[in-house]
Design a protein around this motif. Structure first.
Motif, short mmCIF file in Angstrom:
data_model
loop_
_atom_site.label_atom_id
_atom_site.label_comp_id
_atom_site.label_asym_id
_atom_site.label_seq_id
_atom_site.Cartn_x
_atom_site.Cartn_y
_atom_site.Cartn_z
N ASP A 103 0.80 -1.20 0.12
CA ASP A 103 0.02 0.19 0.10
C ASP A 103 0.96 1.21 0.04
O ASP A 103 0.48 2.19 0.78
CB ASP A 103 -1.08 -0.25 1.14
CG ASP A 103 -2.31 0.92 0.98
OD1 ASP A 103 -2.49 1.02 -0.16
OD2 ASP A 103 -2.67 1.24 1.76
N THR A 104 1.72 1.17 -0.65
CA THR A 104 2.88 2.28 -0.80
C THR A 104 2.34 3.41 -1.96
O THR A 104 2.93 4.72 -1.93
CB THR A 104 4.30 2.02 -1.25
OG1 THR A 104 4.26 1.44 -2.35
CG2 THR A 104 4.89 1.24 -0.11
N GLY A 105 1.28 3.15 -2.63
CA GLY A 105 0.85 3.74 -3.45
C GLY A 105 -0.54 3.60 -4.18
O GLY A 105 -1.13 2.38 -3.84
N PRO A 106 -1.27 4.22 -4.92
CA PRO A 106 -2.37 3.86 -5.47
C PRO A 106 -2.22 2.65 -6.41
O PRO A 106 -1.05 2.65 -7.05
CB PRO A 106 -3.06 5.16 -6.33
CG PRO A 106 -1.75 6.09 -6.33
CD PRO A 106 -0.69 5.54 -5.38
N THR A 107 -3.14 2.14 -6.75
CA THR A 107 -3.04 0.83 -7.82
C THR A 107 -2.97 1.45 -9.14
O THR A 107 -3.32 2.83 -9.52
CB THR A 107 -4.45 -0.16 -7.59
OG1 THR A 107 -5.35 0.55 -8.12
CG2 THR A 107 -4.46 -0.48 -6.39
#
Length: 147
Positions: A39-43
């Motif tokens: 979850d380090t960034g958007p998909t």
């Protein structure tokens, strides 16, 4: 006018984390923890929807400038449906992409509802990302010769 070529470069990092260099900017994408990501960034799918909103806003500014409309702002609510069975390979009959994208747009300008609707239709017609989503673009992927 001649064609312009855009270019980005990216790599798959640890797990599902992906970093992409876009000119002077780095974009990080990942999957949520519930999907084995960190979850380090958007998909990537989130990024498509975000880019669509960004494209509508950019083209909205162009159209407003060209028509001499004072566009104080635009707000977007975008949602899309997809079937995970397609991208996970569970069902080859299911498309992996979005089945439908719905966008609600609030236009802050001194226009009637009919004028806002016509403005929105022109923005959609001129948005390159909307055009790609609606009409597709040829995609050619190839392996890089590392020998």
């Amino acid at each position: 006018m001649a064609l312009r070529t855009m270019q980005v470069a990216g790599r798959l990092d640890q797990g599902f984390a992906i970093s992409v260099q876009c000119g002077q900017h780095q974009v990080l994408m990942d999957q949520p923890r519930t999907a084995a990501g960190t979850d380090t960034g958007p998909t990537p799918l989130d990024m498509v929807l975000a880019a669509l909103g960004g494209c509508f806003g950019t083209i909205g500014r162009f159209v407003a400038h060209q028509r001499r409309i004072e566009l104080r702002g635009m707000r977007f609510e975008i949602e899309a449906d997809y079937d995970p069975d397609g991208l996970l390979g569970r069902n080859p009959e299911v498309r992996p992409g979005f089945q439908e994208i719905r966008m609600r747009v609030d236009i802050d300008a001194d226009l009637t509802e009919a004028q806002k609707q016509e403005f929105l239709e022109e923005v959609e017609r001129r948005c390159p990302l909307a055009d790609n989503l609606l009409h597709g673009a040829r995609l050619r992927s190839q392996l890089v010769d590392t020998a």
